[in-house]
Design an enzyme around this catalytic site. Sequence first.
Site, mmCIF file in Angstrom:
data_model
loop_
_atom_site.group_PDB
_atom_site.id
_atom_site.type_symbol
_atom_site.label_atom_id
_atom_site.label_comp_id
_atom_site.label_asym_id
_atom_site.label_seq_id
_atom_site.Cartn_x
_atom_site.Cartn_y
_atom_site.Cartn_z
ATOM 1 N N SER A 166 14.310 -13.690 -52.944
ATOM 2 C CA SER A 166 13.919 -12.624 -53.873
ATOM 3 C C SER A 166 14.641 -11.336 -53.519
ATOM 4 C CB SER A 166 12.409 -12.354 -53.780
ATOM 5 O OG SER A 166 11.654 -13.547 -53.914
ATOM 6 N N ASN B 160 15.891 -4.815 -51.142
ATOM 7 C CA ASN B 160 15.920 -5.750 -50.014
ATOM 8 C C ASN B 160 16.057 -7.161 -50.552
ATOM 9 O OD1 ASN B 160 15.586 -6.726 -47.308
ATOM 10 N ND2 ASN B 160 13.465 -7.261 -47.799
ATOM 11 N N ASP C 127 7.792 -6.338 -47.483
ATOM 12 C CA ASP C 127 8.180 -7.360 -48.479
ATOM 13 C C ASP C 127 7.249 -7.362 -49.688
ATOM 14 O OD1 ASP C 127 10.220 -8.106 -46.710
ATOM 15 O OD2 ASP C 127 8.953 -9.585 -45.723
ATOM 16 N N HIS D 110 14.968 -11.011 -49.522
ATOM 17 C CA HIS D 110 14.031 -11.710 -48.641
ATOM 18 C C HIS D 110 14.102 -13.208 -48.943
ATOM 19 C CE1 HIS D 110 10.570 -12.223 -46.069
ATOM 20 N NE2 HIS D 110 10.029 -12.983 -47.002
HETATM 21 C C1 GAR Z 1 19.149 -13.520 -44.977
HETATM 22 O O1 GAR Z 1 18.698 -14.834 -45.146
HETATM 23 C C2 GAR Z 1 18.131 -12.535 -45.519
HETATM 24 O O2 GAR Z 1 17.477 -12.983 -46.665
HETATM 25 C C3 GAR Z 1 17.189 -12.444 -44.361
HETATM 26 O O3 GAR Z 1 18.001 -12.432 -43.215
HETATM 27 C C4 GAR Z 1 19.193 -13.150 -43.495
HETATM 28 C C5 GAR Z 1 20.362 -12.262 -43.165
HETATM 29 O O4 GAR Z 1 21.566 -12.975 -43.205
HETATM 30 N N1 GAR Z 1 16.375 -11.279 -44.448
HETATM 31 C C6 GAR Z 1 15.135 -11.194 -43.980
HETATM 32 O O5 GAR Z 1 14.577 -12.119 -43.430
HETATM 33 C C7 GAR Z 1 14.473 -9.847 -44.183
HETATM 34 N N2 GAR Z 1 13.101 -9.897 -43.841
HETATM 35 P P1 GAR Z 1 22.935 -12.210 -43.321
HETATM 36 O O6 GAR Z 1 22.963 -11.186 -42.193
HETATM 37 O O7 GAR Z 1 23.967 -13.271 -43.115
HETATM 38 O O8 GAR Z 1 23.004 -11.572 -44.674
#
Ligand code: GAR
Length: 191
Positions: free
Chosen positions: A138, A109, A147, A111
Amino acid sequence: MAERTRVAVLLSGRGSNMQSLVAASRAPDARYDIVLVASDKPEAPGLTWAAGQGIATFAASPKGRPKAEFEGEIDAALRAAGVELIALAGYMRLLSPAFVAAWAGRILNIHPSLLPKYKGLDTHARAIAAGDTVAGASVHLVTEALDDGPVIGQTQVPVMADDTADTLAARVLVAEHALYPAALNGFLSAR
Ligand code: GAR
């Protein structure tokens, strides 16, 4: 050429991290291919982009039914596609302990915080509220707890004095796009 691992991306929305994973998979020395993009949101823009690239897609809605049934459909699609490793990229739903156990050690994942700081949501607002001068993202192995699994890669960006959660999120996201493919390739090389 080293053998490539068959990777599926699970997402819930935009899919910019998925796009960076796909782009990096096209490098001759990449350790993986993205063979499936799956979502809990049939309307996720990331699915449309992936389909346009000729990548197989799958969507299953969890609405109004048991989580086990919904996850069972995702699991079946992953197995039918011969997936060996799952990369969560903006997948905004907690996976059940049974699903995590079935794919133990094979789910990553990304995060948007420097774990163990700011697990969960609103990471950028929390970093700003805490007065942090450094933020980041991360990549970690997924375990049952949110997480919480071992971190395999991190990247840092500065927090500017006038940052809002949105401006900080945008800076972190650029860093995420470099981090995720590098962490995934590194993880697969080390295995
Ligand atoms: C990213 O910033 C990712 O790190 C976050 O959601 C966004 C997705 O953007 N993930 C989380 O918050 C997971 N808990 P994307 O769809 O453009 O890749």
